[in-house]
Design an enzyme around this catalytic site. Structure first.
Site, PDB file in Angstrom:
ATOM      1  N   SER A 130       0.861  -1.182   0.000  1.00 68.13           N
ATOM      2  CA  SER A 130       0.000   0.000   0.000  1.00 68.13           C
ATOM      3  C   SER A 130       0.894   1.227   0.000  1.00 68.13           C
ATOM      4  O   SER A 130       2.090   1.142   0.315  1.00 68.13           O
ATOM      5  CB  SER A 130      -0.874  -0.017   1.263  1.00 68.13           C
ATOM      6  OG  SER A 130      -1.450   1.244   1.524  1.00 68.13           O
ATOM      7  N   TYR A 143      -2.141  -1.166  10.513  1.00 66.08           N
ATOM      8  CA  TYR A 143      -2.096  -1.317   9.063  1.00 66.08           C
ATOM      9  C   TYR A 143      -0.751  -0.842   8.508  1.00 66.08           C
ATOM     10  O   TYR A 143      -0.125  -1.530   7.690  1.00 66.08           O
ATOM     11  CB  TYR A 143      -3.245  -0.524   8.447  1.00 66.08           C
ATOM     12  CG  TYR A 143      -3.455  -0.723   6.969  1.00 66.08           C
ATOM     13  CD1 TYR A 143      -4.317  -1.724   6.500  1.00 66.08           C
ATOM     14  CD2 TYR A 143      -2.833   0.085   6.031  1.00 66.08           C
ATOM     15  CE1 TYR A 143      -4.526  -1.906   5.142  1.00 66.08           C
ATOM     16  CE2 TYR A 143      -3.039  -0.088   4.672  1.00 66.08           C
ATOM     17  CZ  TYR A 143      -3.896  -1.082   4.235  1.00 66.08           C
ATOM     18  OH  TYR A 143      -4.109  -1.263   2.883  1.00 66.08           O
TER      19      TYR A 143
END
Length: 248
Positions: A130, A143
Site C-alpha cells: 500500500s 495497518y
C-alpha cells in the site's frame, strides 16, 4: 499479450475487490487460478466464472497454514483488512489480527511456495502492499506497521529467491475505486453534509497529483506484468499506483 497458460496462480482475498480483478486478469492470460478467501460462496462464484478453483481458508489462522503444501507458480498476497484507532485506544486483539493476516500469513504462504518454485527455477511472488507501506497516516498504526513489514519481507524474499529464478515485488496502491471505497465516499458525504464529489476531492484525492482514483483493473494489469517473463529482472521493487502521493 502475457501468456500464463502453463502457470498456476494463488490469489488471497481473491473473491472481491482487487483480488477479484487480479484473479480475472491472471485467468484471462491463461493461468489456472486458485481463489483463496474466507468467504466460500464468493470465492466459488469467482472461481466458477474464471474456470479456476476456490480455496476457503482463514488466513488469520496461521498455525493451521504452517506446513501446507502449495504447488503454484505465482503467489499474490492480497488479503487484508483495516481498523482505525488512535494508538492509545487500539485494541491489542485488532492489532494482532491485522499483523497476522497481512504480514504473518504472507510469510507462511511464501515459505510454502518457495520450495516448488526453486525446483522449477521459476516463480513470481507479488505482495499487495500500500502507499502505507511507504508512508504513514494517523490512527492506522497496525495497518501501517503490517504494510511496512510486508515491504521488508518483499525485499528479503527478493534477495534470497532471485538467484533461484524467483522474483518478489510489491504493488503499493493509494485509494482504489472499489465498491468499498465507493461506499465510504457516500457515507462520508452523508455524514459531513457535502457532495460525493467534494469528499472525493478533499479526502480521497487530497494527496494525489492526478485527479482520479485508480481502478481495480489498473492494479490487476500491473500484477499481470509482474507475473510475466518480461518482468524477469524486476525484483525487490515497490510499484506505486497512487497518483503521485509518494512523490512528495
Amino acid at each position: 499479450m502475457v501468456d500464463l497458460s502453463s502457470k498456476r496462480a494463488l490469489v488471497t482475498g481473491g473473491a472481491s475487490g482487487l483480488g477479484k480483478a487480479m484473479s480475472e486478469a491472471l485467468a484471462a492470460a491463461g493461468a489456472h487460478v486458485i481463489v483463496a478467501d474466507v468467504d466460500e460462496d464468493s470465492a466459488k462464484a469467482v472461481a466458477d466464472t474464471i474456470g479456476g478453483e476456490e480455496w476457503t481458508v482463514n488466513l488469520a489462522d496461521t498455525s493451521a497454514l504452517e506446513g501446507v503444501d502449495l504447488d503454484v507458480d505465482i503467489l499474490v498476497n492480497n488479503a487484508g483488512i483495516q481498523r482505525i484507532h488512535p494508538i492509545t485506544e487500539f485494541p491489542l486483539e485488532e492489532w494482532r489480527l491485522i499483523n497476522t493476516l497481512m504480514l504473518e500469513a504472507p510469510f507462511v504462504l511464501t515459505k510454502a511456495v518457495l520450495p516448488g518454485m526453486y525446483e522449477k527455477g521459476w516463480g513470481r511472488i507479488i505482495n499487495l502492499s500500500s502507499v502505507h507501506g511507504l508512508r504513514a497516516s494517523a490512527n492506522k498504526s497496525a495497518y501501517v506497521a503490517a504494510k511496512h513489514g510486508l515491504m521488508g519481507l518483499t525485499k528479503t524474499t527478493a534477495l534470497e529467491a532471485g538467484p533461484r529464478g524467483v522474483t518478489c515485488n510489491a504493488i503499493n496502491p493509494g485509494y482504489v475505486l472499489t465498491p468499498l471505497v465507493k461506499g465510504q465516499i457516500a457515507d462520508q458525504a452523508k455524514t459531513n453534509g457535502i457532495s460525493e464529489g467534494e469528499v472525493l476531492e478533499q479526502v480521497f484525492l487530497g494527496h494525489s497529483a492526478v485527479p482520479k482514483l485508480a481502478e481495480p483493473d489498473d492494479i490487476a494489469q500491473l500484477a499481470l506484468f509482474l507475473a510475466s517473463d518480461a518482468a524477469a529482472v524486476i525484483n525487490g521493487s515497490a510499484h506505486s499506483i497512487d497518483g503521485g502521493w509518494t512523490a512528495a
